[in-house]
Design an enzyme around this catalytic site. Structure first.
Site, mmCIF file in Angstrom:
data_model
loop_
_atom_site.group_PDB
_atom_site.id
_atom_site.type_symbol
_atom_site.label_atom_id
_atom_site.label_comp_id
_atom_site.label_asym_id
_atom_site.label_seq_id
_atom_site.Cartn_x
_atom_site.Cartn_y
_atom_site.Cartn_z
ATOM 1 N N ASN A 12 0.863 -1.185 0.000
ATOM 2 C CA ASN A 12 0.000 0.000 0.000
ATOM 3 C C ASN A 12 0.899 1.234 0.000
ATOM 4 O O ASN A 12 1.526 1.540 1.008
ATOM 5 C CB ASN A 12 -0.901 -0.043 1.254
ATOM 6 N N LYS A 14 0.101 4.269 -0.162
ATOM 7 C CA LYS A 14 -0.528 5.445 0.474
ATOM 8 C C LYS A 14 -0.330 6.681 -0.420
ATOM 9 O O LYS A 14 -0.313 6.528 -1.635
ATOM 10 C CB LYS A 14 0.032 5.622 1.879
ATOM 11 N N HIS A 102 -9.437 1.110 5.172
ATOM 12 C CA HIS A 102 -8.124 1.265 5.815
ATOM 13 C C HIS A 102 -8.282 2.190 7.028
ATOM 14 O O HIS A 102 -9.061 3.140 6.994
ATOM 15 C CB HIS A 102 -7.119 1.850 4.819
ATOM 16 N N GLU A 104 -6.573 4.525 8.125
ATOM 17 C CA GLU A 104 -6.361 5.956 7.873
ATOM 18 C C GLU A 104 -7.613 6.593 7.271
ATOM 19 O O GLU A 104 -7.923 7.753 7.540
ATOM 20 C CB GLU A 104 -5.127 6.137 6.959
ATOM 21 N N GLU A 174 -4.998 -4.885 10.827
ATOM 22 C CA GLU A 174 -3.941 -3.885 10.994
ATOM 23 C C GLU A 174 -4.150 -3.144 12.310
ATOM 24 O O GLU A 174 -4.958 -2.204 12.370
ATOM 25 C CB GLU A 174 -3.983 -2.873 9.844
ATOM 26 N N GLY A 180 2.977 2.424 10.754
ATOM 27 C CA GLY A 180 3.908 3.529 10.561
ATOM 28 C C GLY A 180 4.638 3.930 11.833
ATOM 29 O O GLY A 180 5.249 4.994 11.895
ATOM 30 N N SER A 220 3.907 -2.054 10.244
ATOM 31 C CA SER A 220 5.373 -2.097 10.379
ATOM 32 C C SER A 220 5.976 -3.446 9.975
ATOM 33 O O SER A 220 6.907 -3.938 10.624
ATOM 34 C CB SER A 220 5.806 -1.703 11.803
ATOM 35 N N GLY A 242 5.073 1.466 4.552
ATOM 36 C CA GLY A 242 6.388 2.088 4.322
ATOM 37 C C GLY A 242 7.377 1.202 3.581
ATOM 38 O O GLY A 242 8.030 1.660 2.626
HETATM 39 P P1 13P Z 1 3.276 0.443 7.646
HETATM 40 O O1 13P Z 1 3.790 -0.837 7.038
HETATM 41 O O2 13P Z 1 3.995 1.671 7.135
HETATM 42 O O3 13P Z 1 3.217 0.364 9.139
HETATM 43 O O4 13P Z 1 1.764 0.615 7.131
HETATM 44 C C1 13P Z 1 0.881 -0.429 7.284
HETATM 45 C C2 13P Z 1 -0.351 -0.117 6.517
HETATM 46 O O5 13P Z 1 -1.126 0.736 6.899
HETATM 47 C C3 13P Z 1 -0.571 -0.834 5.260
HETATM 48 O O6 13P Z 1 -1.862 -0.606 4.796
#
Ligand code: 13P
Length: 259
Positions: A12, A14, A102, A104, A174, A180, A220, A242
């Protein structure tokens, strides 16, 4: 995990990368992955909307078996929804997987369980596969409300979806506190909550759907922790943020079984 649940490793991106940068990333990633990798795992990439057409063109032109995904969509086919993208538009671009709900989007853009449910149904109606995200905040975790939150999100998100449709879906667990932050759920925690997701599906949609639905862990994930996370019998994949922006790191995650 049973042999019939093919592992799925998803990147992803983002709100990162212009379409030019996205082209470079998929090309580098394609050099790092082999036919054996694609046979062993489904690899999906989820660029921002503005990059989708460029990435699709590269995948098609170079016959790269990476699977195109999107991060989000509206549930309506068309209409006065300024700024939104419909599932019809995504399907026309050969998008196969769409992330729905998601954290976010839920936290920063106030997406509700009801919206997530509408999106899941719309994505399926347009013959794409939803990756429906669920997970608890740190406060909820500390108050021992993880189970209630995750069960509630799974149940609400899958309401009115048939058992056959659920069987073909992906659900991503998640934990919000791990996204993150560099904090990862322990492999035991990831396994335990993925098992809880599966048990919830068994209750709402039956044992066959629960046995077939693929469940990812996200938060992560790195090449260094992917093998132990993927060792959980109910962990069928990873949703990577990330680390998916680094082609070598993401390729190593996709190749978790050999590291
Ligand atoms: P990270 O791997 O950056 O923690 O993000 C996870 C995520 O939200 C994937 O959708």
């Amino acid at each position: 995990m049973p042999d019939d649940r093919k592992p799925i490793i998803s990147g992803n991106w983002k709100m990162h990368l212009t379409h030019l940068e996205a082209i470079q990333l998929v090309q580098k990633l394609s050099y790092a992955l082999t036919r054996d990798d694609y046979e062993a795992v489904d690899v999906t990439v989820h660029p921002p909307f503005t990059d989708l057409r460029s990435v699709q063109t590269v995948l098609d032109a170079d016959r790269i078996p990476m699977i195109l995904g999107a991060q989000h969509c509206h549930w309506e086919e068309k209409g006065a929804y300024t700024g939104e993208i419909s599932p019809v538009m995504l399907a026309k671009l050969n998008v196969r997987y769409v992330i729905a709900g998601h954290s976010e989007r839920r936290e920063l853009f106030s997406e509700t369980d009801d919206w997530v449910n509408k999106k899941v149904k719309a994505i399926i109606a347009h013959e794409m596969t939803p990756i429906m995200c669920v997970g608890e905040t740190l406060d909820e975790r500390e108050a021992e409300r993880t189970q209630a939150k995750v069960e509630g999100q799974v149940q609400a998100g899958l309401d009115g979806v048939t058992a056959e449709q659920v069987a073909a879906m992906v659900i991503a667990y998640e934990p919000i506190w791990a996204i993150g932050t560099g904090r990862t759920a322990t492999p035991d925690d990831a396994q335990q909550t993925c098992a809880l997701v599966r048990a919830t599906v068994a209750r709402t949609h039956g044992a066959d759907a629960a046995g077939a639905v693929r469940i990812q862990y996200g938060g992560s994930v790195k090449a260094a922790n992917a093998p132990e996370l993927m060792a959980g019998p109910d962990v069928d994949g990873c949703l990577v943020g990330g680390a998916s922006l680094d082609p070598d790191e993401f390729a190593r995650i996709a190749r978790y079984r050999t590291t």
